[in-house]
Design a protein around this motif. Structure first.
Motif, PDB file in Angstrom:
ATOM      1  N   GLY A  16      24.000   6.659   7.130  1.00  0.00           N
ATOM      2  CA  GLY A  16      22.515   7.301   8.604  1.00  0.00           C
ATOM      3  C   GLY A  16      22.568   7.995   9.325  1.00  0.00           C
ATOM      4  O   GLY A  16      23.723   9.222   9.484  1.00  0.00           O
ATOM      5  N   ILE A  17      22.153   8.324  10.848  1.00  0.00           N
ATOM      6  CA  ILE A  17      21.743   8.684  11.782  1.00  0.00           C
ATOM      7  C   ILE A  17      22.905   8.963  12.862  1.00  0.00           C
ATOM      8  O   ILE A  17      23.417   9.863  12.790  1.00  0.00           O
ATOM      9  N   GLY A  18      23.417   7.358  12.310  1.00  0.00           N
ATOM     10  CA  GLY A  18      25.339   7.596  14.040  1.00  0.00           C
ATOM     11  C   GLY A  18      26.141   8.255  13.038  1.00  0.00           C
ATOM     12  O   GLY A  18      27.133   9.048  13.412  1.00  0.00           O
ATOM     13  N   ASP A  36      30.570   0.487  15.123  1.00  0.00           N
ATOM     14  CA  ASP A  36      29.887  -0.167  13.722  1.00  0.00           C
ATOM     15  C   ASP A  36      30.304  -1.423  13.450  1.00  0.00           C
ATOM     16  O   ASP A  36      31.712  -1.578  13.702  1.00  0.00           O
ATOM     17  N   ILE A  42      26.995   2.026   4.592  1.00  0.00           N
ATOM     18  CA  ILE A  42      26.049   1.088   3.876  1.00  0.00           C
ATOM     19  C   ILE A  42      25.516   1.438   2.192  1.00  0.00           C
ATOM     20  O   ILE A  42      25.773   1.236   1.407  1.00  0.00           O
ATOM     21  N   THR A  67      32.362  -3.199  16.641  1.00  0.00           N
ATOM     22  CA  THR A  67      31.899  -2.876  17.263  1.00  0.00           C
ATOM     23  C   THR A  67      30.768  -4.496  17.150  1.00  0.00           C
ATOM     24  O   THR A  67      30.227  -3.190  16.596  1.00  0.00           O
ATOM     25  N   ASP A  68      30.407  -4.999  17.616  1.00  0.00           N
ATOM     26  CA  ASP A  68      29.112  -5.582  17.367  1.00  0.00           C
ATOM     27  C   ASP A  68      28.671  -5.369  18.593  1.00  0.00           C
ATOM     28  O   ASP A  68      28.689  -6.261  19.615  1.00  0.00           O
ATOM     29  N   ASN A  95      23.018   4.356  19.291  1.00  0.00           N
ATOM     30  CA  ASN A  95      22.304   4.745  17.958  1.00  0.00           C
ATOM     31  C   ASN A  95      22.338   3.237  16.686  1.00  0.00           C
ATOM     32  O   ASN A  95      21.308   2.581  16.321  1.00  0.00           O
ATOM     33  N   GLY A  97      21.294  -0.090  14.879  1.00  0.00           N
ATOM     34  CA  GLY A  97      20.363  -0.593  15.457  1.00  0.00           C
ATOM     35  C   GLY A  97      19.402  -1.494  14.055  1.00  0.00           C
ATOM     36  O   GLY A  97      20.592  -1.132  13.081  1.00  0.00           O
ATOM     37  N   ILE A 150      18.977   6.469  21.085  1.00  0.00           N
ATOM     38  CA  ILE A 150      18.364   6.245  19.589  1.00  0.00           C
ATOM     39  C   ILE A 150      17.271   5.192  19.572  1.00  0.00           C
ATOM     40  O   ILE A 150      17.429   4.372  19.122  1.00  0.00           O
ATOM     41  N   TYR A 165       9.898  -5.202  16.518  1.00  0.00           N
ATOM     42  CA  TYR A 165      10.882  -3.504  16.436  1.00  0.00           C
ATOM     43  C   TYR A 165      10.056  -2.298  17.004  1.00  0.00           C
ATOM     44  O   TYR A 165      11.294  -2.002  18.118  1.00  0.00           O
ATOM     45  N   GLY A 196      11.164  10.270  14.084  1.00  0.00           N
ATOM     46  CA  GLY A 196      10.078  10.006  13.134  1.00  0.00           C
ATOM     47  C   GLY A 196      10.961   9.465  11.867  1.00  0.00           C
ATOM     48  O   GLY A 196      11.841   8.648  11.808  1.00  0.00           O
ATOM     49  N   ARG A 197      10.296   9.235  10.399  1.00  0.00           N
ATOM     50  CA  ARG A 197      10.908   8.339   9.162  1.00  0.00           C
ATOM     51  C   ARG A 197      12.046   9.371   9.015  1.00  0.00           C
ATOM     52  O   ARG A 197      11.869  11.012   9.050  1.00  0.00           O
ATOM     53  N   THR A 200      17.622   7.963   5.426  1.00  0.00           N
ATOM     54  CA  THR A 200      18.578   7.385   5.158  1.00  0.00           C
ATOM     55  C   THR A 200      19.260   7.017   3.950  1.00  0.00           C
ATOM     56  O   THR A 200      18.168   5.894   3.390  1.00  0.00           O
TER      57      THR A 200
HETATM   58  N1  LIG Z   1      15.221   5.931   9.791  1.00  0.00           N
HETATM   59  C1  LIG Z   1      15.043   6.249  10.471  1.00  0.00           C
HETATM   60  O1  LIG Z   1      13.494   6.224   9.379  1.00  0.00           O
HETATM   61  C2  LIG Z   1      14.705   5.542  11.698  1.00  0.00           C
HETATM   62  C3  LIG Z   1      13.467   5.857  12.282  1.00  0.00           C
HETATM   63  C4  LIG Z   1      13.542   5.621  14.039  1.00  0.00           C
HETATM   64  C5  LIG Z   1      14.264   4.738  14.601  1.00  0.00           C
HETATM   65  N2  LIG Z   1      15.935   5.180  13.537  1.00  0.00           N
HETATM   66  C6  LIG Z   1      16.765   4.299  14.740  1.00  0.00           C
HETATM   67  O2  LIG Z   1      17.575   5.683  14.300  1.00  0.00           O
HETATM   68  C7  LIG Z   1      19.356   4.588  14.588  1.00  0.00           C
HETATM   69  C8  LIG Z   1      19.846   4.606  13.335  1.00  0.00           C
HETATM   70  O3  LIG Z   1      19.174   4.396  12.208  1.00  0.00           O
HETATM   71  P1  LIG Z   1      19.602   4.028  10.371  1.00  0.00           P
HETATM   72  O4  LIG Z   1      18.518   5.124   9.809  1.00  0.00           O
HETATM   73  O5  LIG Z   1      20.580   5.104  10.516  1.00  0.00           O
HETATM   74  O6  LIG Z   1      20.099   2.873   9.583  1.00  0.00           O
HETATM   75  P2  LIG Z   1      20.989   2.684   8.754  1.00  0.00           P
HETATM   76  O7  LIG Z   1      20.696   1.603   8.613  1.00  0.00           O
HETATM   77  O8  LIG Z   1      20.991   3.596   8.126  1.00  0.00           O
HETATM   78  O9  LIG Z   1      22.608   2.425   9.716  1.00  0.00           O
HETATM   79  C9  LIG Z   1      22.763   1.934  11.136  1.00  0.00           C
HETATM   80  C10 LIG Z   1      24.217   1.374  11.668  1.00  0.00           C
HETATM   81  O10 LIG Z   1      23.901   0.458  12.173  1.00  0.00           O
HETATM   82  C11 LIG Z   1      25.351  -0.445  12.054  1.00  0.00           C
HETATM   83  N3  LIG Z   1      24.719  -1.982  13.061  1.00  0.00           N
HETATM   84  C12 LIG Z   1      24.067  -2.931  12.443  1.00  0.00           C
HETATM   85  N4  LIG Z   1      24.215  -3.409  13.620  1.00  0.00           N
HETATM   86  C13 LIG Z   1      25.031  -3.366  14.618  1.00  0.00           C
HETATM   87  C14 LIG Z   1      25.529  -3.663  15.052  1.00  0.00           C
HETATM   88  N5  LIG Z   1      25.336  -5.345  15.739  1.00  0.00           N
HETATM   89  N6  LIG Z   1      26.694  -3.205  16.073  1.00  0.00           N
HETATM   90  C15 LIG Z   1      27.415  -2.240  15.703  1.00  0.00           C
HETATM   91  N7  LIG Z   1      26.237  -1.362  14.807  1.00  0.00           N
HETATM   92  C16 LIG Z   1      25.624  -2.088  13.958  1.00  0.00           C
HETATM   93  C17 LIG Z   1      24.807  -0.939  10.687  1.00  0.00           C
HETATM   94  O11 LIG Z   1      26.219  -1.050  10.595  1.00  0.00           O
HETATM   95  C18 LIG Z   1      24.756   1.016  10.014  1.00  0.00           C
HETATM   96  O12 LIG Z   1      25.776   1.258   9.577  1.00  0.00           O
HETATM   97  C19 LIG Z   1      18.483   2.979  14.664  1.00  0.00           C
HETATM   98  O13 LIG Z   1      19.055   2.710  15.728  1.00  0.00           O
HETATM   99  C20 LIG Z   1      17.433   2.748  13.943  1.00  0.00           C
HETATM  100  O14 LIG Z   1      15.928   2.082  14.329  1.00  0.00           O
HETATM  101  C21 LIG Z   1      15.790   5.299  12.447  1.00  0.00           C
END
Ligand SMILES: NC(=O)c1ccc[n+]([C@@H]2O[C@H](COP(=O)([O-])OP(=O)(O)OC[C@H]3O[C@@H](n4cnc5c(N)ncnc54)[C@H](O)[C@@H]3O)[C@@H](O)[C@H]2O)c1
Length: 261
Positions: A16-18, A36, A42, A67-68, A95, A97, A150, A165, A196-197, A200
């Motif tokens: 995703g974003i990371g 991660d 994923i 890493t957790d 990032n 989450g 993030i 959340y 925003g939305r 991913t």
């Molecule tokens: N996608 C969206 O619309 C959106 C909107 C606003 C904010 N966000 C935020 O952006 C960030 C990334 O979201 P995304 O959509 O890419 O999600 P995603 O689920 O695609 O990716 C999240 C990554 O975080 C990792 N992760 C989860 N728990 C973890 C932990 N305890 N330690 C380390 N890594 C961990 C997962 O393995 C995954 O690779 C998040 O913080 C999310 O809240 C996303």
């Protein structure tokens, strides 16, 4: 090559974003520590190689550190590995989450703890250890380090049915402000991005816009599409680069205009 010679940690960078941030950073010349709980993305598909592999295939520099972010010993190991491998830590992107949709009445104590542990405690632990490292290292120019957290647009509003959340993301936004004030004097710039939305976990061509959640997000977004991980990566790059010199304590929405009305 706006990050040439810099070392960056990106948490939650398998997907995703990371992942988009890690790839963009590597293309800009940074050495990237991909952090991660898992190495494989994923989602699945032809391009679903680990982020480190994707970076190395493009000629970039990256290592993976499992890493957790909710565990202090994992964060200690992450910072130690980064300094061992690359000598310093210039940029931390928090990032990682978890998303959780529920009203307060349907949120168990375990649900609450899980969301707070990853989103809020994770950011606390990562910032604490990164700031310790950044204070101890020599500055590059005026700056000892940059942190980008993030959060989410949902940290600014009370979105329906996203109780834990939204509370966690609001806390992350506030943590960014507070830490920025305490550590600006040390040459550490701390900012946040509030997406925003963002789509991913799937290919843009496979997005099912009849999904009511996506359709609602689309109806709330003035820009004529939903977000892409690369949209967020561009904003994070600015806040992590030498172009960001006097910006601190700011939380930048990357939401196609959602929060503007
Ligand atoms: N996608 C969206 O619309 C959106 C909107 C606003 C904010 N966000 C935020 O952006 C960030 C990334 O979201 P995304 O959509 O890419 O999600 P995603 O689920 O695609 O990716 C999240 C990554 O975080 C990792 N992760 C989860 N728990 C973890 C932990 N305890 N330690 C380390 N890594 C961990 C997962 O393995 C995954 O690779 C998040 O913080 C999310 O809240 C996303």
């Amino acid at each position: 090559m706006r990050l040439s010679g810099r070392t960056a940690i990106v948490t939650g960078a398998a997907s995703g974003i990371g992942r988009a941030i890690a790839l963009r950073f590597a293309r800009e010349g940074a050495s990237v520590v991909v952090s991660d709980i898992r190495e494989e993305p994923i989602w699945s598909g032809e391009e679903a190689v680990p982020t480190v592999t994707a970076i190395q295939q493009e000629g970039g520099t990256a290592v993976y550190q499992q890493t957790d972010v909710s565990k202090a010993q994992d964060i200690d190991a992450l910072i130690a590995r980064t300094v061992d491998e690359f000598g310093r830590l210039d940029i931390l992107v928090n990032n990682a989450g978890v998303v959780f949709s529920s009203s307060v009445l349907d949120t168990s104590e375990e649900d609450w703890d899980k969301v707070m542990d990853v989103n809020l405690r994770g950011q606390f632990l990562s910032c604490k250890r990164a700031i310790q490292q950044m204070i101890a290292q020599d500055p590059i120019g005026e700056v000892r380090g940059r942190i980008v957290n993030i959060a989410s647009q949902q940290g600014f509003i009370g979105p329906p049915n996203f109780f834990a959340y939204a509370v966690s993301k609001g806390g992350m936004i506030q943590m960014t402000r507070q830490l920025a004030v305490d550590y600006a004097q040390h040459g550490i710039l701390i900012n946040g991005v509030a997406p925003g939305r963002i789509i991913t976990g799937t290919h843009p061509g496979e997005i099912d816009m009849s999904d009511p959640v996506l359709a609602y997000s689309r109806s709330r977004t003035p820009y004529p599409r939903l977000g892409r991980p690369e949209d967020v990566a561009g904003a994070v790059l600015f806040l992590s680069s030498d172009d960001c010199t006097f910006v601190s304590g700011h939380n930048l929405p990357v939401d196609g205009g959602w929060l503007a009305y």
